[in-house]
Design an enzyme around this catalytic site. Sequence first.
Site, PDB file in Angstrom:
ATOM      1  N   GLU A 186       0.861  -1.029  -0.246  1.00 46.59           N
ATOM      2  CA  GLU A 186       0.231   0.221  -0.191  1.00 46.59           C
ATOM      3  C   GLU A 186       1.076   0.904  -0.101  1.00 46.59           C
ATOM      4  OE1 GLU A 186      -3.989   1.369   1.794  1.00 46.59           O
ATOM      5  OE2 GLU A 186      -2.689   0.054   3.268  1.00 46.59           O
ATOM      6  N   HIS A 197      -9.363   1.613  -1.274  1.00 43.03           N
ATOM      7  CA  HIS A 197     -11.053   2.087  -0.741  1.00 43.03           C
ATOM      8  C   HIS A 197     -11.438   3.014  -1.214  1.00 43.03           C
ATOM      9  CE1 HIS A 197      -6.775   4.399   0.698  1.00 43.03           C
ATOM     10  NE2 HIS A 197      -6.691   2.683   1.219  1.00 43.03           N
ATOM     11  N   LEU A 200      -9.083   8.242   9.841  1.00 41.32           N
ATOM     12  CA  LEU A 200      -8.818   6.713   9.899  1.00 41.32           C
ATOM     13  C   LEU A 200      -7.877   6.283  10.267  1.00 41.32           C
ATOM     14  CD1 LEU A 200     -12.140   6.729   8.750  1.00 41.32           C
ATOM     15  CD2 LEU A 200     -12.165   6.157  11.038  1.00 41.32           C
ATOM     16  N   ASN A 204     -12.057   6.692  -0.068  1.00 42.28           N
ATOM     17  CA  ASN A 204     -11.195   7.534   1.163  1.00 42.28           C
ATOM     18  C   ASN A 204      -9.716   7.820   0.973  1.00 42.28           C
ATOM     19  OD1 ASN A 204     -13.435   4.920   2.629  1.00 42.28           O
ATOM     20  ND2 ASN A 204     -12.562   7.135   3.605  1.00 42.28           N
ATOM     21  N   ARG A 211     -18.277  20.268 -10.005  1.00 39.44           N
ATOM     22  CA  ARG A 211     -17.446  20.130 -10.397  1.00 39.44           C
ATOM     23  C   ARG A 211     -16.685  19.505 -10.800  1.00 39.44           C
ATOM     24  NH1 ARG A 211     -19.097  25.568  -9.012  1.00 39.44           N
ATOM     25  NH2 ARG A 211     -20.647  25.968 -10.825  1.00 39.44           N
ATOM     26  N   GLY A 254      -6.747   2.215   8.980  1.00 37.81           N
ATOM     27  CA  GLY A 254      -7.296   1.622   9.029  1.00 37.81           C
ATOM     28  C   GLY A 254      -9.610   0.960  10.028  1.00 37.81           C
ATOM     29  N   ALA A 284      -2.989   6.678   7.044  1.00 36.93           N
ATOM     30  CA  ALA A 284      -2.079   6.475   7.924  1.00 36.93           C
ATOM     31  C   ALA A 284      -1.089   5.340   8.161  1.00 36.93           C
ATOM     32  CB  ALA A 284      -3.272   4.651   9.110  1.00 36.93           C
ATOM     33  N   ASP A 314      -9.447  -4.372   5.180  1.00 32.66           N
ATOM     34  CA  ASP A 314      -8.312  -2.957   5.745  1.00 32.66           C
ATOM     35  C   ASP A 314      -8.377  -3.084   6.890  1.00 32.66           C
ATOM     36  OD1 ASP A 314      -6.572  -0.900   4.986  1.00 32.66           O
ATOM     37  OD2 ASP A 314      -7.548   0.883   5.267  1.00 32.66           O
ATOM     38  N   GLY A 342     -19.594   0.734   7.981  1.00 34.35           N
ATOM     39  CA  GLY A 342     -20.307   2.284   8.197  1.00 34.35           C
ATOM     40  C   GLY A 342     -19.368   3.500   8.592  1.00 34.35           C
TER      41      GLY A 342
END
Length: 383
Positions: A128, A215, A306, A218, A226, A308, A139, A272, A248
Amino acid sequence: MSILFSKARKLDATGEVDDFWMLVDDDTITATGTGTTPTLGDADIIVDVGGRSLTPGFIDLHGHGGGGFSFEDGADAIFAALAVHRAHGTTRSVISLVTNPLSELETQLGVVAELAASDPLILGSHLEGPFLSPARRGAHNPDHLLEPQPAELDRLLDAARGTLRQVTIAPELPNAFELCSVLVENGIVVAVGHTEADFDLSRRSFDAGARLLTHAFNAMPGIDHRAPGPVVAAFEDDRVVLELILDGEHVHPDVAALAFRSAPGRIALVTDAMAAAGSHDGAYAIGSLGVEVHDGIAHITGTDTLAGSTLTQDRALRVAVERAGVSPAAAVEALTLTPARVLGLERRYGLLAPGFAADAVQLDSQWNVERVWADGVLIHSGA
Protein backbone atom coordinates in the site's frame (compact mmCIF):
# COMPACT_ATOMS: atom_id res chain seq x y z
CA MET A 1 -11.55 -37.23 0.64
CA SER A 2 -14.93 -36.46 -0.92
CA ILE A 3 -17.71 -34.37 0.63
CA LEU A 4 -21.36 -34.08 -0.33
CA PHE A 5 -23.03 -30.82 0.74
CA SER A 6 -26.81 -31.16 0.69
CA LYS A 7 -29.94 -29.15 1.50
CA ALA A 8 -28.26 -25.78 1.00
CA ARG A 9 -29.41 -22.44 -0.31
CA LYS A 10 -26.67 -21.61 -2.78
CA LEU A 11 -25.78 -17.93 -2.87
CA ASP A 12 -23.11 -16.72 -5.27
CA ALA A 13 -22.68 -14.17 -8.07
CA THR A 14 -25.08 -16.13 -10.27
CA GLY A 15 -27.94 -15.77 -7.78
CA GLU A 16 -29.75 -17.83 -5.14
CA VAL A 17 -30.84 -21.45 -5.57
CA ASP A 18 -32.72 -23.54 -2.99
CA ASP A 19 -32.33 -27.27 -2.36
CA PHE A 20 -28.78 -27.12 -3.69
CA TRP A 21 -26.20 -29.88 -3.44
CA MET A 22 -22.48 -29.86 -4.16
CA LEU A 23 -19.97 -32.70 -4.46
CA VAL A 24 -16.34 -32.01 -3.56
CA ASP A 25 -13.35 -34.20 -4.32
CA ASP A 26 -10.24 -33.19 -2.38
CA ASP A 27 -9.84 -29.42 -3.02
CA THR A 28 -12.21 -29.02 -5.98
CA ILE A 29 -15.94 -28.89 -6.59
CA THR A 30 -16.72 -31.69 -9.04
CA ALA A 31 -20.52 -31.55 -9.41
CA THR A 32 -23.50 -29.44 -8.35
CA GLY A 33 -27.24 -29.67 -8.73
CA THR A 34 -30.64 -29.20 -7.14
CA GLY A 35 -33.21 -31.57 -5.78
CA THR A 36 -32.29 -35.23 -5.46
CA THR A 37 -28.70 -35.65 -4.30
CA PRO A 38 -26.29 -38.32 -5.50
CA THR A 39 -26.34 -41.58 -3.54
CA LEU A 40 -24.70 -41.37 -0.15
CA GLY A 41 -22.04 -43.86 -1.21
CA ASP A 42 -20.63 -41.25 -3.58
CA ALA A 43 -19.03 -39.29 -0.73
CA ASP A 44 -16.86 -39.95 2.32
CA ILE A 45 -18.51 -37.18 4.32
CA ILE A 46 -22.08 -35.86 4.18
CA VAL A 47 -22.65 -32.24 5.23
CA ASP A 48 -26.30 -31.35 5.78
CA VAL A 49 -26.45 -27.57 5.44
CA GLY A 50 -30.01 -27.56 6.78
CA GLY A 51 -31.37 -24.91 4.43
CA ARG A 52 -28.74 -22.36 5.42
CA SER A 53 -27.02 -20.16 2.85
CA LEU A 54 -23.84 -21.53 1.31
CA THR A 55 -21.54 -19.03 -0.40
CA PRO A 56 -18.07 -19.25 -1.92
CA GLY A 57 -15.20 -18.43 0.41
CA PHE A 58 -14.57 -14.71 0.80
CA ILE A 59 -11.44 -13.14 -0.71
CA ASP A 60 -9.88 -10.10 0.97
CA LEU A 61 -7.70 -8.00 -1.32
CA HIS A 62 -6.68 -5.58 1.41
CA GLY A 63 -6.07 -6.24 5.10
CA HIS A 64 -3.32 -5.49 7.61
CA GLY A 65 -4.05 -7.72 10.61
CA GLY A 66 -6.51 -8.91 13.22
CA GLY A 67 -6.88 -10.61 16.58
CA GLY A 68 -4.40 -8.18 18.12
CA PHE A 69 -1.71 -9.00 15.52
CA SER A 70 -0.28 -7.02 12.62
CA PHE A 71 0.79 -8.59 9.34
CA GLU A 72 4.08 -6.66 9.63
CA ASP A 73 5.14 -8.56 12.75
CA GLY A 74 6.26 -11.85 11.22
CA ALA A 75 4.94 -15.25 10.30
CA ASP A 76 3.36 -16.14 13.66
CA ALA A 77 1.51 -12.84 13.77
CA ILE A 78 0.25 -13.30 10.21
CA PHE A 79 -1.15 -16.75 10.97
CA ALA A 80 -2.75 -15.55 14.22
CA ALA A 81 -4.42 -12.62 12.44
CA LEU A 82 -5.58 -14.77 9.53
CA ALA A 83 -7.16 -17.25 11.94
CA VAL A 84 -9.54 -14.49 13.04
CA HIS A 85 -10.51 -13.57 9.48
CA ARG A 86 -10.88 -17.19 8.41
CA ALA A 87 -13.38 -17.69 11.23
CA HIS A 88 -15.38 -14.84 9.66
CA GLY A 89 -15.48 -16.40 6.20
CA THR A 90 -12.28 -15.13 4.53
CA THR A 91 -10.67 -18.16 2.93
CA ARG A 92 -8.11 -16.37 0.70
CA SER A 93 -6.16 -13.29 1.74
CA VAL A 94 -3.76 -10.79 0.22
CA ILE A 95 -1.35 -9.56 2.90
CA SER A 96 -1.22 -5.75 2.83
CA LEU A 97 1.84 -3.88 4.05
CA VAL A 98 1.88 -0.22 5.05
CA THR A 99 4.68 2.23 4.34
CA ASN A 100 7.91 1.40 6.15
CA PRO A 101 11.61 1.84 5.40
CA LEU A 102 12.55 0.00 2.22
CA SER A 103 14.67 -2.58 4.04
CA GLU A 104 11.77 -3.46 6.34
CA LEU A 105 9.42 -3.82 3.39
CA GLU A 106 11.92 -6.18 1.75
CA THR A 107 11.98 -8.32 4.88
CA GLN A 108 8.18 -8.35 5.16
CA LEU A 109 7.74 -9.24 1.49
CA GLY A 110 10.16 -12.13 1.99
CA VAL A 111 8.12 -13.43 4.94
CA VAL A 112 4.92 -13.34 2.89
CA ALA A 113 6.68 -15.11 0.01
CA GLU A 114 7.71 -17.93 2.34
CA LEU A 115 4.21 -18.28 3.75
CA ALA A 116 2.53 -18.16 0.34
CA ALA A 117 4.76 -21.03 -0.80
CA SER A 118 3.42 -23.27 1.99
CA ASP A 119 -0.13 -21.99 2.48
CA PRO A 120 -2.33 -21.65 -0.64
CA LEU A 121 -4.85 -19.58 1.32
CA ILE A 122 -2.29 -16.73 1.29
CA LEU A 123 -2.46 -15.25 -2.19
CA GLY A 124 0.56 -12.95 -1.90
CA SER A 125 1.28 -9.40 -0.81
CA HIS A 126 0.00 -5.88 -1.43
CA LEU A 127 2.24 -2.86 -1.07
CA GLU A 128 0.00 0.00 0.00
CA GLY A 129 3.10 2.20 0.14
CA PRO A 130 5.59 3.77 -0.12
CA PHE A 131 4.62 5.46 -3.42
CA LEU A 132 1.81 7.60 -2.01
CA SER A 133 0.88 11.28 -1.89
CA PRO A 134 2.08 12.95 1.34
CA ALA A 135 -1.10 15.04 1.32
CA ARG A 136 -3.28 11.92 1.25
CA ARG A 137 -1.09 9.62 3.30
CA GLY A 138 -3.75 8.62 5.83
CA ALA A 139 -2.20 6.13 8.27
CA HIS A 140 1.19 6.02 6.52
CA ASN A 141 4.29 7.54 8.10
CA PRO A 142 5.32 10.52 5.91
CA ASP A 143 8.99 9.97 6.83
CA HIS A 144 9.03 6.74 4.80
CA LEU A 145 7.09 7.80 1.71
CA LEU A 146 9.11 7.68 -1.52
CA GLU A 147 8.87 8.99 -5.03
CA PRO A 148 8.74 6.06 -7.46
CA GLN A 149 12.18 4.95 -8.61
CA PRO A 150 12.95 1.89 -10.79
CA ALA A 151 15.85 0.74 -8.60
CA GLU A 152 13.68 0.72 -5.48
CA LEU A 153 10.90 -1.13 -7.26
CA ASP A 154 13.42 -3.74 -8.44
CA ARG A 155 14.46 -4.33 -4.83
CA LEU A 156 10.85 -4.86 -3.80
CA LEU A 157 10.11 -7.18 -6.71
CA ASP A 158 13.19 -9.25 -5.91
CA ALA A 159 12.20 -9.53 -2.25
CA ALA A 160 8.67 -10.69 -3.12
CA ARG A 161 9.95 -13.51 -5.36
CA GLY A 162 6.91 -13.51 -7.63
CA THR A 163 4.29 -13.17 -4.86
CA LEU A 164 3.59 -9.43 -5.10
CA ARG A 165 -0.06 -9.20 -6.16
CA GLN A 166 -0.77 -5.47 -6.16
CA VAL A 167 0.79 -2.07 -5.54
CA THR A 168 -1.04 1.14 -4.67
CA ILE A 169 0.41 4.22 -6.38
CA ALA A 170 -0.44 7.93 -6.42
CA PRO A 171 -0.21 8.59 -10.18
CA GLU A 172 0.67 12.27 -9.80
CA LEU A 173 4.10 11.36 -8.41
CA PRO A 174 7.17 11.59 -10.69
CA ASN A 175 7.88 8.35 -12.58
CA ALA A 176 4.54 6.85 -11.48
CA PHE A 177 3.57 5.89 -15.02
CA GLU A 178 6.96 4.25 -15.63
CA LEU A 179 6.47 2.11 -12.52
CA CYS A 180 2.94 1.31 -13.62
CA SER A 181 4.30 -0.09 -16.90
CA VAL A 182 6.85 -2.28 -15.11
CA LEU A 183 4.25 -3.62 -12.71
CA VAL A 184 1.76 -4.40 -15.47
CA GLU A 185 4.49 -6.18 -17.44
CA ASN A 186 5.14 -8.33 -14.37
CA GLY A 187 1.46 -9.23 -13.99
CA ILE A 188 1.01 -7.16 -10.84
CA VAL A 189 -2.22 -5.23 -10.28
CA VAL A 190 -1.74 -1.47 -10.14
CA ALA A 191 -4.14 0.36 -7.83
CA VAL A 192 -4.73 4.11 -7.74
CA GLY A 193 -4.93 5.36 -4.18
CA HIS A 194 -3.73 7.74 -1.48
CA THR A 195 -3.74 10.31 -4.24
CA GLU A 196 -4.59 13.84 -5.27
CA ALA A 197 -5.37 12.64 -8.82
CA ASP A 198 -8.24 14.39 -10.54
CA PHE A 199 -10.69 12.87 -13.03
CA ASP A 200 -8.45 13.22 -16.08
CA LEU A 201 -5.30 11.89 -14.42
CA SER A 202 -7.25 8.95 -13.04
CA ARG A 203 -8.52 8.12 -16.53
CA ARG A 204 -4.95 8.31 -17.86
CA SER A 205 -3.88 5.91 -15.11
CA PHE A 206 -6.54 3.41 -16.08
CA ASP A 207 -5.53 3.70 -19.74
CA ALA A 208 -1.95 3.00 -18.61
CA GLY A 209 -2.99 -0.24 -16.94
CA ALA A 210 -4.24 0.55 -13.43
CA ARG A 211 -7.20 -1.72 -12.71
CA LEU A 212 -8.11 -1.03 -9.08
CA LEU A 213 -9.09 1.92 -6.89
CA THR A 214 -7.76 1.49 -3.35
CA HIS A 215 -10.54 2.00 -0.75
CA ALA A 216 -12.68 4.24 -2.97
CA PHE A 217 -13.70 7.61 -1.49
CA ASN A 218 -11.01 7.39 1.20
CA ALA A 219 -7.62 9.15 0.89
CA MET A 220 -8.55 10.74 -2.44
CA PRO A 221 -10.61 13.68 -3.78
CA GLY A 222 -14.33 13.16 -3.44
CA ILE A 223 -17.08 13.65 -6.00
CA ASP A 224 -17.61 17.34 -6.72
CA HIS A 225 -20.12 18.64 -9.25
CA ARG A 226 -17.35 20.43 -11.14
CA ALA A 227 -14.52 18.03 -10.29
CA PRO A 228 -15.76 14.44 -10.43
CA GLY A 229 -12.45 12.96 -9.28
CA PRO A 230 -11.08 9.40 -9.34
CA VAL A 231 -14.23 7.68 -8.11
CA VAL A 232 -16.34 8.84 -11.05
CA ALA A 233 -13.46 8.04 -13.41
CA ALA A 234 -13.53 4.49 -12.03
CA PHE A 235 -17.34 4.31 -12.28
CA GLU A 236 -17.08 5.10 -15.99
CA ASP A 237 -14.35 2.55 -16.81
CA ASP A 238 -15.55 -1.05 -17.05
CA ARG A 239 -11.96 -2.27 -16.63
CA VAL A 240 -11.65 -0.90 -13.10
CA VAL A 241 -12.73 -2.42 -9.78
CA LEU A 242 -13.36 -0.22 -6.76
CA GLU A 243 -12.49 -1.36 -3.24
CA LEU A 244 -14.97 -0.39 -0.52
CA ILE A 245 -14.43 -0.53 3.24
CA LEU A 246 -18.05 -1.09 4.21
CA ASP A 247 -17.98 -0.76 7.98
CA GLY A 248 -20.45 2.14 8.08
CA GLU A 249 -17.66 4.57 9.01
CA HIS A 250 -15.34 4.82 6.02
CA VAL A 251 -18.20 5.09 3.52
CA HIS A 252 -21.83 5.88 4.30
CA PRO A 253 -24.09 2.95 3.38
CA ASP A 254 -26.10 5.14 1.00
CA VAL A 255 -22.88 6.14 -0.80
CA ALA A 256 -21.96 2.46 -0.96
CA ALA A 257 -25.33 1.76 -2.55
CA LEU A 258 -24.56 4.45 -5.15
CA ALA A 259 -21.26 2.71 -5.90
CA PHE A 260 -22.92 -0.67 -6.37
CA ARG A 261 -25.44 0.89 -8.77
CA SER A 262 -22.79 2.85 -10.66
CA ALA A 263 -20.33 -0.03 -11.08
CA PRO A 264 -22.29 -3.29 -11.02
CA GLY A 265 -20.03 -6.30 -10.68
CA ARG A 266 -17.02 -4.06 -10.05
CA ILE A 267 -17.15 -3.48 -6.29
CA ALA A 268 -14.76 -5.45 -4.06
CA LEU A 269 -15.56 -5.37 -0.36
CA VAL A 270 -12.29 -5.28 1.59
CA THR A 271 -11.58 -5.05 5.29
CA ASP A 272 -8.45 -2.83 5.41
CA ALA A 273 -8.44 -4.39 8.87
CA MET A 274 -5.73 -3.54 11.38
CA ALA A 275 -4.73 -5.52 14.44
CA ALA A 276 -7.84 -4.66 16.47
CA ALA A 277 -10.19 -6.53 14.11
CA GLY A 278 -11.65 -9.37 16.14
CA SER A 279 -9.96 -7.97 19.23
CA HIS A 280 -10.68 -5.19 21.73
CA ASP A 281 -10.45 -1.41 21.99
CA GLY A 282 -7.13 0.07 23.09
CA ALA A 283 -3.71 1.14 21.89
CA TYR A 284 -2.23 -0.42 18.75
CA ALA A 285 0.15 0.47 15.94
CA ILE A 286 0.11 0.59 12.15
CA GLY A 287 3.65 0.46 10.89
CA SER A 288 5.49 3.01 13.02
CA LEU A 289 2.40 5.07 13.91
CA GLY A 290 0.37 4.76 17.09
CA VAL A 291 -3.34 3.98 16.84
CA GLU A 292 -6.17 4.33 19.36
CA VAL A 293 -9.31 2.21 18.95
CA HIS A 294 -12.53 3.34 20.63
CA ASP A 295 -15.91 1.69 20.03
CA GLY A 296 -14.31 -0.35 17.28
CA ILE A 297 -13.12 2.70 15.31
CA ALA A 298 -9.38 3.16 14.78
CA HIS A 299 -7.69 6.57 14.55
CA ILE A 300 -4.06 7.65 14.41
CA THR A 301 -3.26 8.62 17.99
CA GLY A 302 -4.19 12.21 18.73
CA THR A 303 -5.93 12.80 15.38
CA ASP A 304 -9.25 12.19 13.65
CA THR A 305 -7.55 10.29 10.80
CA LEU A 306 -8.97 6.82 10.33
CA ALA A 307 -6.30 4.12 10.63
CA GLY A 308 -7.70 1.14 8.82
CA SER A 309 -10.73 -0.64 10.24
CA THR A 310 -11.75 -3.37 12.67
CA LEU A 311 -13.91 -4.94 9.97
CA THR A 312 -14.38 -8.59 9.07
CA GLN A 313 -15.88 -9.58 5.73
CA ASP A 314 -19.02 -11.14 7.18
CA ARG A 315 -19.81 -7.79 8.82
CA ALA A 316 -19.23 -6.03 5.50
CA LEU A 317 -21.77 -8.41 3.99
CA ARG A 318 -24.32 -7.54 6.68
CA VAL A 319 -23.81 -3.80 6.21
CA ALA A 320 -24.14 -4.18 2.43
CA VAL A 321 -27.41 -6.09 2.64
CA GLU A 322 -29.07 -4.60 5.73
CA ARG A 323 -27.95 -0.96 5.59
CA ALA A 324 -27.01 -0.29 1.96
CA GLY A 325 -29.87 -2.35 0.49
CA VAL A 326 -27.56 -4.29 -1.83
CA SER A 327 -28.95 -7.60 -3.09
CA PRO A 328 -27.43 -10.63 -1.36
CA ALA A 329 -26.07 -11.95 -4.66
CA ALA A 330 -24.37 -8.64 -5.49
CA ALA A 331 -22.94 -8.36 -1.98
CA VAL A 332 -21.55 -11.90 -2.12
CA GLU A 333 -20.13 -11.22 -5.59
CA ALA A 334 -18.24 -8.26 -4.10
CA LEU A 335 -16.67 -10.62 -1.55
CA THR A 336 -15.88 -13.48 -3.91
CA LEU A 337 -15.92 -13.38 -7.70
CA THR A 338 -15.00 -9.70 -8.11
CA PRO A 339 -11.82 -9.83 -6.01
CA ALA A 340 -10.91 -13.10 -7.74
CA ARG A 341 -11.30 -11.36 -11.11
CA VAL A 342 -9.01 -8.50 -10.04
CA LEU A 343 -6.26 -11.05 -9.42
CA GLY A 344 -6.96 -13.01 -12.60
CA LEU A 345 -8.19 -15.99 -10.56
CA GLU A 346 -11.85 -15.97 -11.59
CA ARG A 347 -11.65 -19.44 -13.18
CA ARG A 348 -10.68 -21.00 -9.85
CA TYR A 349 -12.27 -18.90 -7.08
CA GLY A 350 -15.52 -17.05 -6.51
CA LEU A 351 -18.32 -19.46 -7.54
CA LEU A 352 -19.92 -22.66 -6.26
CA ALA A 353 -19.53 -24.51 -9.55
CA PRO A 354 -17.64 -27.51 -10.93
CA GLY A 355 -13.92 -26.85 -11.36
CA PHE A 356 -13.78 -24.17 -8.69
CA ALA A 357 -11.90 -24.44 -5.41
CA ALA A 358 -13.86 -26.10 -2.61
CA ASP A 359 -14.04 -22.91 -0.54
CA ALA A 360 -17.42 -22.38 1.11
CA VAL A 361 -19.05 -20.41 3.91
CA GLN A 362 -22.24 -21.46 5.71
CA LEU A 363 -24.28 -18.50 6.96
CA ASP A 364 -27.35 -18.30 9.16
CA SER A 365 -30.35 -16.11 8.38
CA GLN A 366 -28.67 -13.09 10.04
CA TRP A 367 -25.53 -13.43 7.88
CA ASN A 368 -23.46 -14.85 10.73
CA VAL A 369 -20.76 -17.37 9.82
CA GLU A 370 -21.42 -20.87 11.10
CA ARG A 371 -18.88 -23.02 9.23
CA VAL A 372 -16.04 -22.36 6.78
CA TRP A 373 -14.28 -24.72 4.38
CA ALA A 374 -11.14 -24.04 2.34
CA ASP A 375 -9.83 -26.51 -0.24
CA GLY A 376 -12.42 -28.95 1.07
CA VAL A 377 -11.16 -28.77 4.66
CA LEU A 378 -13.31 -27.50 7.53
CA ILE A 379 -11.29 -24.59 8.95
CA HIS A 380 -13.94 -23.11 11.26
CA SER A 381 -17.03 -24.41 12.98
CA GLY A 382 -19.11 -22.27 15.31
CA ALA A 383 -20.16 -25.43 17.09
